[in-house]
Design an enzyme around this catalytic site. Structure first.
Site, PDB file in Angstrom:
ATOM      1  N   LYS A  28     -29.661   2.364  25.060  1.00 19.46           N
ATOM      2  CA  LYS A  28     -29.786   0.922  24.871  1.00 19.46           C
ATOM      3  C   LYS A  28     -29.678   0.558  23.384  1.00 19.46           C
ATOM      4  O   LYS A  28     -28.948  -0.356  23.003  1.00 19.46           O
ATOM      5  CB  LYS A  28     -31.142   0.487  25.432  1.00 19.46           C
ATOM      6  CG  LYS A  28     -31.204  -0.950  25.816  1.00 19.46           C
ATOM      7  CD  LYS A  28     -32.465  -1.250  26.623  1.00 19.46           C
ATOM      8  CE  LYS A  28     -32.335  -0.792  28.055  1.00 19.46           C
ATOM      9  NZ  LYS A  28     -33.590  -0.639  28.761  1.00 19.46           N
ATOM     10  N   GLY A 106     -39.573   6.565  35.855  1.00 20.81           N
ATOM     11  CA  GLY A 106     -40.927   6.843  35.382  1.00 20.81           C
ATOM     12  C   GLY A 106     -41.179   6.355  33.975  1.00 20.81           C
ATOM     13  O   GLY A 106     -42.320   6.250  33.528  1.00 20.81           O
ATOM     14  N   MET A 108     -41.569   3.814  30.799  1.00 25.77           N
ATOM     15  CA  MET A 108     -42.083   2.464  30.708  1.00 25.77           C
ATOM     16  C   MET A 108     -40.926   1.476  30.691  1.00 25.77           C
ATOM     17  O   MET A 108     -39.916   1.695  30.042  1.00 25.77           O
ATOM     18  CB  MET A 108     -42.905   2.267  29.447  1.00 25.77           C
ATOM     19  CG  MET A 108     -43.657   0.953  29.509  1.00 25.77           C
ATOM     20  SD  MET A 108     -43.958   0.255  27.891  1.00 25.77           S
ATOM     21  CE  MET A 108     -42.416  -0.557  27.576  1.00 25.77           C
ATOM     22  N   ARG A 354     -23.415  -1.960  29.304  1.00 26.61           N
ATOM     23  CA  ARG A 354     -23.383  -0.550  29.700  1.00 26.61           C
ATOM     24  C   ARG A 354     -22.221  -0.339  30.653  1.00 26.61           C
ATOM     25  O   ARG A 354     -21.653  -1.295  31.180  1.00 26.61           O
ATOM     26  CB  ARG A 354     -24.699  -0.139  30.354  1.00 26.61           C
ATOM     27  CG  ARG A 354     -25.018  -0.969  31.565  1.00 26.61           C
ATOM     28  CD  ARG A 354     -26.361  -0.630  32.132  1.00 26.61           C
ATOM     29  NE  ARG A 354     -26.748  -1.705  33.043  1.00 26.61           N
ATOM     30  CZ  ARG A 354     -27.921  -1.822  33.597  1.00 26.61           C
ATOM     31  NH1 ARG A 354     -28.877  -0.969  33.344  1.00 26.61           N
ATOM     32  NH2 ARG A 354     -28.182  -2.795  34.428  1.00 26.61           N
ATOM     33  N   SER A 789     -11.506  37.481  49.962  1.00 25.95           N
ATOM     34  CA  SER A 789     -11.896  36.082  50.132  1.00 25.95           C
ATOM     35  C   SER A 789     -13.401  36.056  50.367  1.00 25.95           C
ATOM     36  O   SER A 789     -13.896  36.663  51.321  1.00 25.95           O
ATOM     37  CB  SER A 789     -11.146  35.468  51.310  1.00 25.95           C
ATOM     38  OG  SER A 789     -11.539  34.127  51.447  1.00 25.95           O
ATOM     39  N   CYS A 858     -13.785  31.060  50.730  1.00 28.41           N
ATOM     40  CA  CYS A 858     -13.480  30.214  51.893  1.00 28.41           C
ATOM     41  C   CYS A 858     -14.723  29.758  52.637  1.00 28.41           C
ATOM     42  O   CYS A 858     -14.620  29.233  53.733  1.00 28.41           O
ATOM     43  CB  CYS A 858     -12.516  30.927  52.828  1.00 28.41           C
ATOM     44  SG  CYS A 858     -13.222  32.401  53.568  1.00 28.41           S
ATOM     45  N   TYR A 878      -8.201  30.847  44.107  1.00 29.58           N
ATOM     46  CA  TYR A 878      -8.187  29.651  44.962  1.00 29.58           C
ATOM     47  C   TYR A 878      -9.522  29.445  45.654  1.00 29.58           C
ATOM     48  O   TYR A 878     -10.361  30.359  45.700  1.00 29.58           O
ATOM     49  CB  TYR A 878      -7.062  29.749  46.005  1.00 29.58           C
ATOM     50  CG  TYR A 878      -7.285  30.788  47.087  1.00 29.58           C
ATOM     51  CD1 TYR A 878      -7.998  30.470  48.245  1.00 29.58           C
ATOM     52  CD2 TYR A 878      -6.784  32.075  46.961  1.00 29.58           C
ATOM     53  CE1 TYR A 878      -8.210  31.415  49.237  1.00 29.58           C
ATOM     54  CE2 TYR A 878      -6.985  33.026  47.943  1.00 29.58           C
ATOM     55  CZ  TYR A 878      -7.709  32.699  49.080  1.00 29.58           C
ATOM     56  OH  TYR A 878      -7.923  33.633  50.041  1.00 29.58           O
TER      57      TYR A 878
HETATM   58  C1  PEP Z   1     -18.212  32.670  55.679  1.00 29.23           C
HETATM   59  O1  PEP Z   1     -19.018  33.458  56.115  1.00 29.23           O
HETATM   60  O2  PEP Z   1     -18.351  32.101  54.576  1.00 29.23           O
HETATM   61  C2  PEP Z   1     -17.028  32.286  56.452  1.00 29.23           C
HETATM   62  C3  PEP Z   1     -16.126  31.492  55.909  1.00 29.23           C
HETATM   63  O3  PEP Z   1     -16.949  32.720  57.726  1.00 29.23           O
HETATM   64  P1  PEP Z   1     -17.726  32.062  58.946  1.00 29.23           P
HETATM   65  O4  PEP Z   1     -18.270  30.758  58.508  1.00 29.23           O
HETATM   66  O5  PEP Z   1     -16.739  31.940  60.029  1.00 29.23           O
HETATM   67  O6  PEP Z   1     -18.767  33.090  59.233  1.00 29.23           O
END
Ligand code: PEP
Ligand code: MG
Length: 906
Positions: A28, A106, A108, A354, A789, A858, A878
């Site tokens: 401020k 929180g 003042m 702001r 992965s 993944c 990835y």
């Molecule tokens: C995992 O275990 O992260 C995965 C992608 O496989 P699933 O969710 O099918 O067990």
């Protein structure tokens, strides 16, 4: 310890040398100082800086030199405005506000009208010619000062106000119904309350008032709520807050006065129009309090809203000034501004500016248009849009929960935000019924204790899915995300009574309601909330600017973004959202359709005869192949990672009598035999049971069949001219020996399949890393794997020892806000200190053994922006996420890259 020469107090606009303004003066204070330097009309004042706050804490309030510096700044302020604090004839009044570099709960809040006492209030009355105004200002000061400095709870003042209104005839009357005399009486009563409740009196000496307010700000830095907030958000304790002291201006001294707020662009659409509201003859807090209905600023907004008397009409001069200032401030800060203003007797003052909060839609539009206007560069634009907010744009949504609550709409139950979006439909508790009603054109929401593969057809037919148990990676959550359906999982306040055909819901507030099938409910999958009845669901937006922003983002990211998809239509959707391949095709999901499920069950329950098992596998093989063909076509030129069977066996076994019956008929064995075999296969802890490569090793014919289906499909597609890039992935691996044993089996099946078609197709074999041991022996695994992965769903489960399916019972306690034990649900946001370290270790060890190792992730974390930032930093190739999260992941990956470059000083 501070030395004598330390300068703690800075007049607005004063030179602060090399210091970083926000750090020294707070947000401020820095804004006020900057605006003063820009010669924007800001009421003058001064900031006591954050160094003073630190010194205050070190010295318990005895900061050397502070008192004198405040006196000096005050004298300058008095000279500036030509009024003196405490002057009986024409008193200076000031506001006192806290202001850290980061705003936090929180702390003042504000004290207005400081400087009034029993004597100066008379001076103000005489000078303004408005006795009511003067006593109204005094009672506001007594209330605010009594509360925040003297610790008298606000309800005492509110009670006194209501009592007085009652004496005047109506306890609910508007404040404006109290005349000068009544307000004078109210001030007397407020004083009496303070005398009775506080341990010290309200100071009549204005300088003592000021010192009390300064102390209250500094002391509030240390209050438990603010401390907890800092701890949770990793804000250093040493940051400290500043105190801003500023001359008051009044928007409530007649009809040539007013107060309001202004956004330099529309905060809901991003359009380049001034947007805001103002109240004539009112103070700023009246606008916020919503007691009177404010008016629009511009004539065009007034026409649109069919309102009369915009600011532009009633005070054209101040409107002109404001428009000019708004344009200058936006250009200066290079972002949309939220500005508070007051007009005092025709003169315009800016009290605060702001960065304005905005919807996702506005964020995208403003960022892109500011690039076109030359205000910001593309990287800045990409960083300006919070990735998660894209969810608002890409899915049907409900208004924010707070917004609904204001309208008196409260959820009947709360669960996990398992799959985003919103849905309305009648409650259905059974998948067959869901399918039937959907076929009749009815909108249904499937409400189950939990879901299993038997429910898939009902999940597909439903608009949304609710479960009472299960976490962010439970069957319901994973499948719903794959289907792009809104889902609230693990709503532990729900009691789903199948036998009684009732759903009892207990809300977060403790109220219970009973619902029956057929009743309408509305789901908010983005926040994990369930509402009774039908609420207004907004549709997903199309915003032309988003495409350009995503193009800039894609140009900047290093991480590739793939999708988790296991159907041809999922693959096509994924590609349309910008997927650069499939990172996880869960082949067991391909068995979920009713006709396939039966074949799978027969295969599982076929008994000890390999021939019978092969027969059922042979039925499945063409179905798998056809799906792969479609998926390869959809992903022409892009990699497709197919995971060989990792079934959660418990999800596949028939439970209901009619399913047992069907299997018994198909296999030609007694239903009791089928039931017994199913019982024999029952596992106490299936998540740690006979799954992943353990199935592949004990029943290699399954993996052979799948490998054949993949490579036959690949050969067929290659012959059509499709560029196929299959990657075969082995799940739930703990030992290098497992890979060493399975790899030749897969290779042999692949060789045979390709030879039978006379085809040549390149493919990779890799492994999922889902167990802590696999991370530790990643070097040995890399000898048998061309890619890794990380399956962080299972890796989180096995590292924390928290069951994915049962976490809902206690995890909310761990992550509740504030004061939870964990910052976030580890199944939604990667636990970087634990699971993340294992991912890092696994990656390093794997690459040390095989330099070209491709590494991805993944688990569900692949769609979470903070987790993606981590993946970028540890150098993964990835991440792979469910299709609806692809745009979010793309943007998050670009932001991670830009941030990393900036912090590297590149
Ligand atoms: C995992 O275990 O992260 C995965 C992608 O496989 P699933 O969710 O099918 O067990
Ligand atoms: Mg897994």
């Amino acid at each position: 310890m501070a030395d004598m020469a330390t300068r703690y107090v800075h007049r607005f606009g004063a030179d602060i040398g090399d210091a970083e303004p926000k750090k020294l003066l707070g947000g401020k204070g820095a804004g006020l100082s900057e605006m003063t330097r820009l010669e924007i009309p800001v009421p003058p004042g001064f900031t006591i800086d954050t160094n003073a706050c630190r010194a205050w804490m070190d010295t318990e309030g005895e900061v050397e030199g502070l008192d004198a510096q405040v006196a000096e700044a005050l004298a300058a302020l008095e000279a500036d405005v030509g009024r003196a604090l405490g002057d009986a004839g024409d008193p200076l009044l000031v506001s006192v506000r806290s202001g850290a570099a980061i705003s936090m709960p929180g702390m003042m809040d504000t004290i207005l009208n400081l400087g009034l006492n029993d004597e100066t209030v008379e001076g103000l009355a005489a000078k303004s010619g408005d006795r009511r105004f003067a006593f109204d200002a005094y009672r506001r000061l007594l209330d605010m000062y009594g509360d925040v400095v003297l610790g008298v709870e606000r309800e005492h003042f509110e009670g006194a106000m209501r009592a007085l209104k009652g004496e005047k005839g109506d306890p609910d009357m508007d404040d404006t119904g109290l005349d000068a005399e009544a307000l004078e009486e109210l001030c007397r009563r407020y004083r009496a309350i303070i005398d009775e409740k506080a341990d010290r009196p309200f100071p009549q000496d204005p300088r003592a008032q000021l010192d009390g307010a300064i102390a209250a700000v500094f002391d509030s830095w240390d209050n438990p709520r603010a401390r907890r907030y800092r701890k949770m958000n990793e804000i250093p304790e040493s940051l400290g807050t500043a105190v801003n002291v500023q001359a008051m201006v009044f928007g409530n001294m007649g009809d040539d006065c007013g107060s309001g707020v202004l956004f330099t662009r529309s905060p809901s659409t991003g359009a380049r129009d001034l947007f805001g509201e103002f109240l004539q003859n009112a103070q700023g807090e009246d606008v916020v309090a919503g007691i009177r209905t404010p008016r629009p600023l511009t004539k065009s907004a007034a026409r649109r809203g069919q309102a009369k008397d915009a600011l532009e009409d009633v005070m054209p001069g101040p409107f002109e000034t404001l428009s000019e200032i708004a344009a200058r401030l936006e250009k200066h800060y290079r972002d949309m501004q939220d500005i508070e203003f007051t007009i005092e007797k025709g003169r315009t003052f800016i009290l605060q500016t702001r960065t304005g909060k905005r919807t996702a839609h506005a964020a995208v539009r403003i960022a892109v248009e500011m690039v076109d206007e030359g205000l910001i560069d593309r990287d800045t634009a990409v960083l300006r849009v919070p990735p998660d907010s894209l969810e608002q744009l890409l899915h049907a949504t409900l208004p924010e929960p707070g917004e609904l609550e204001k309208r008196g709409v409260k959820p009947i139950a709360k669960g996990l935000p398992a799959s985003p979006g919103a849905a309305v439909g009648q409650i259905v508790m059974d998948a067959d019924e869901a399918e039937k009603l959907a076929e009749e054109g009815k909108a249904v929401v499937l409400v189950r204790r939990e879901t299993s593969p038997e429910d898939i057809h009902g999940m597909k037919a439903a608009k949304g899915i609710v479960t009472a148990t299960g976490g962010m990676t439970s069957h319901a959550a994973v499948v719903a995300r794959g289907l792009g359906k809104c889902c609230v999982a693990g709503a532990s306040g729900l009691d789903v009574d199948y036998a009684g055909r009732k759903v009892r819901a207990r809300s977060p507030g403790g109220e219970t309601v009973e619902l029956e099938p057929g009743e309408l409910i509305t789901l908010d999958g983005t926040h994990g909330l369930i509402y009774r009845g039908e609420l207004d669901v907004g549709s997903a937006a199309t915003i032309p600017e988003l495409e350009r922003l995503m193009e800039w983002a894609d140009g900047h990211r290093r991480l590739r973004i793939r999708a988790n998809a296991d159907t041809p239509s999922g693959a096509r959707t994924a590609r349309s959202y910008g997927a650069e391949g499939i990172g996880l095709c869960r082949t067991e999901h391909m068995f979920f359709a009713q006709d396939r499920l039966e074949a799978v069950r027969c295969m599982v329950l076929a008994g000890p005869h390999p021939d019978v098992r092969e027969k059922w596998l042979a039925k499945l093989e063409p179905m798998q192949r056809e799906d792969f063909v479609e998926i390869f076509r959809a992903m022409d030129g892009l990699p497709v990672t197919i995971r060989l069977l990792d079934w959660p066996l418990h999800e596949f076994l028939p439970r209901e009598a009619r399913d047992l019956q069907a299997v018994s008929q198909a296999l030609g064995v007694d239903v009791e035999v089928v039931r017994r075999r199913a019982l024999e296969l029952h596992e106490t802890n299936p998540m740690l049971g006979h799954r992943g490569v353990r199935v592949g090793l004990t029943s290699p014919e399954i993996y052979r069949m799948q490998t054949r289906a993949i490579l036959h499909a690949a050969a067929e597609c290659a012959a059509e001219g499709v560029d196929v890039r299959p990657e075969i992935m082995l799940p739930v691996v703990a030992l290098a020996e497992e890979l060493a044993a399975l790899r030749p089996i897969v290779e042999e099946a692949a060789r045979e399949a390709l030879a039978s078609k006379g085809a040549e197709v390149d493919y990779l074999i890799g492994t999922m890393i889902e167990l802590p041991r696999a991370c530790l022996v990643a070097g040995a695994l890399a000898e048998h794997a061309e890619f890794f992965s990380f399956g962080t769903n299972d890796l989180t489960q096995t590292t924390l020892g928290i069951s994915r399916d049962d976490a809902g019972r206690f995890l909310p306690f761990y992550v509740h806000d504030p004061g939870g034990l964990m910052e976030a649900d580890p199944f939604a946001r990667l636990d970087v200190h634990g699971v993340g370290e294992l991912v890092r270790t696994g990656t390093e060890r794997g690459r040390a053994r095989r330099e070209a190792l491709k590494v991805g992730l993944c688990g569900e974390h692949g769609g979470d922006p903070r987790s993606i930032d981590f993946c970028h930093r540890i150098g993964l190739d990835y991440v792979s996420c469910s299709p609806p999260r692809l745009p979010i992941a793309r943007l998050a990956a670009a932001q991670a890259a830009i941030r990393a470059e900036t912090s590297d000083g590149a």
